[in-house]
Design an enzyme around this catalytic site. Structure first.
Site, PDB file in Angstrom:
ATOM      1  N   LYS A 155       0.847  -1.189   0.000  1.00  0.00           N
ATOM      2  CA  LYS A 155       0.000   0.000   0.000  1.00  0.00           C
ATOM      3  C   LYS A 155       0.887   1.245   0.000  1.00  0.00           C
ATOM      4  O   LYS A 155       1.811   1.372   0.828  1.00  0.00           O
ATOM      5  CB  LYS A 155      -0.845  -0.031   1.264  1.00  0.00           C
ATOM      6  CG  LYS A 155      -2.218   0.558   1.131  1.00  0.00           C
ATOM      7  CD  LYS A 155      -3.017   0.205   2.369  1.00  0.00           C
ATOM      8  CE  LYS A 155      -4.287   0.992   2.443  1.00  0.00           C
ATOM      9  NZ  LYS A 155      -4.904   0.888   3.762  1.00  0.00           N
TER      10      LYS A 155
HETATM   11  C1  E4P Z   1      -8.303   1.791   3.894  1.00  0.00           C
HETATM   12  O1  E4P Z   1      -7.560   0.933   3.447  1.00  0.00           O
HETATM   13  C2  E4P Z   1      -8.091   2.503   5.162  1.00  0.00           C
HETATM   14  O2  E4P Z   1      -7.380   1.663   6.032  1.00  0.00           O
HETATM   15  C3  E4P Z   1      -9.367   2.843   5.867  1.00  0.00           C
HETATM   16  O3  E4P Z   1     -10.517   2.440   5.167  1.00  0.00           O
HETATM   17  C4  E4P Z   1      -9.426   4.215   6.453  1.00  0.00           C
HETATM   18  O4  E4P Z   1     -10.665   4.402   7.075  1.00  0.00           O
HETATM   19  P1  E4P Z   1     -10.960   5.559   8.149  1.00  0.00           P
HETATM   20  O5  E4P Z   1     -11.290   6.805   7.399  1.00  0.00           O
HETATM   21  O6  E4P Z   1     -12.142   5.042   8.904  1.00  0.00           O
HETATM   22  O7  E4P Z   1      -9.716   5.688   8.987  1.00  0.00           O
END
Ligand code: E4P
Length: 219
Positions: free
Chosen positions: A83
């Protein structure tokens, strides 16, 4: 549509995988920090629990460091997806890693222009954050729809992963808008089951059944 769990918590992963509806996992540095376990150790543990894509996010911010970190993460397990944040260094790292055959998830996407860049850099997945967009009064679902249209127009193979999901409606609307994957916290995954008519209907079925057989036993 694939369901991913947005969590680095092993109990949540065990509970969710038992339902047989989880296709993969996404993590981020905040989720890993919450668990207090080193990133690489936790990614190995997650990969042992689930047979599906597991996104592991780099914490470097310079492209050369991101590439080195990404190669290291990819070597942890064949299911690891590296990522990378949607910044110029992250996109450069995405192009390099994609050319080497490392699968990437370009994260922190908040616009269709950014999603186009991720697709052009060869991203395997792009992660538009719909909840965080809704938080600032924009429409996360409109963004999913726009990205789906653009990717379809040019047959980009990059998968759209609806991230930052806060509710069952986000999941349903993302599916309607063309997301290939929805990643969600355990709480949201669990809430997908709930419907008052299911609870009421089951109570009625079981009470009719037991009443009929209790009466038969009395006669
Ligand atoms: C995606 O891969 C992220 O880890 C995640 O969905 C972020 O979500 P949040 O806005 O609830 O922190």
């Amino acid at each position: 549509m694939k369901f991913f769990l947005d969590s680095a918590n092993l109990d949540e992963l065990r509970n969710a995988t038992a339902w047989g509806i989880v296709d993969g996992v996404t993590t981020n540095p905040s989720l890993i920090a919450r668990e207090g376990v080193p990133l690489e150790d936790r990614i190995r543990e997650i990969c042992a629990l689930i047979d599906g894509d597991v996104s592991a996010e780099v914490v470097s911010t310079k492209s050369d460091d991101m590439v080195a970190e990404g190669r290291r993460l990819a070597r942890l397990h064949r299911n690891v997806v590296v990522k990378l944040p949607l910044i110029p260094d992250g996109i450069r790292a995405c192009s390099i890693l994609s050319r080497e055959g490392v699968r990437t998830n370009v994260t922190l996407c908040f616009s269709a222009a950014q999603a186009l860049i991720a697709a052009k850099a060869g991203a395997y997945i792009v992660s538009p954050f719909i909840g965080r967009l809704d938080d600032i009064g924009a429409s996360g679902i409109d963004l999913i729809r726009d990205i789906a249209t653009i990717y379809r127009n040019f047959a980009f193979p990059t998968q759209i992963l609806a991230a930052s999901i806060r509710s069952p409606m986000h999941v349903v609307e993302s599916a309607k808008a063309g997301a290939h994957i929805a990643t969600m916290p355990f709480k949201v995954l669990e809430s997908l089951f709930h419907h008052p008519l299911t609870t009421k209907g089951l109570e009625q079925f079981l009470s009719d059944y037991s009443k009929a057989f209790e009466e038969a036993a009395v006669r």
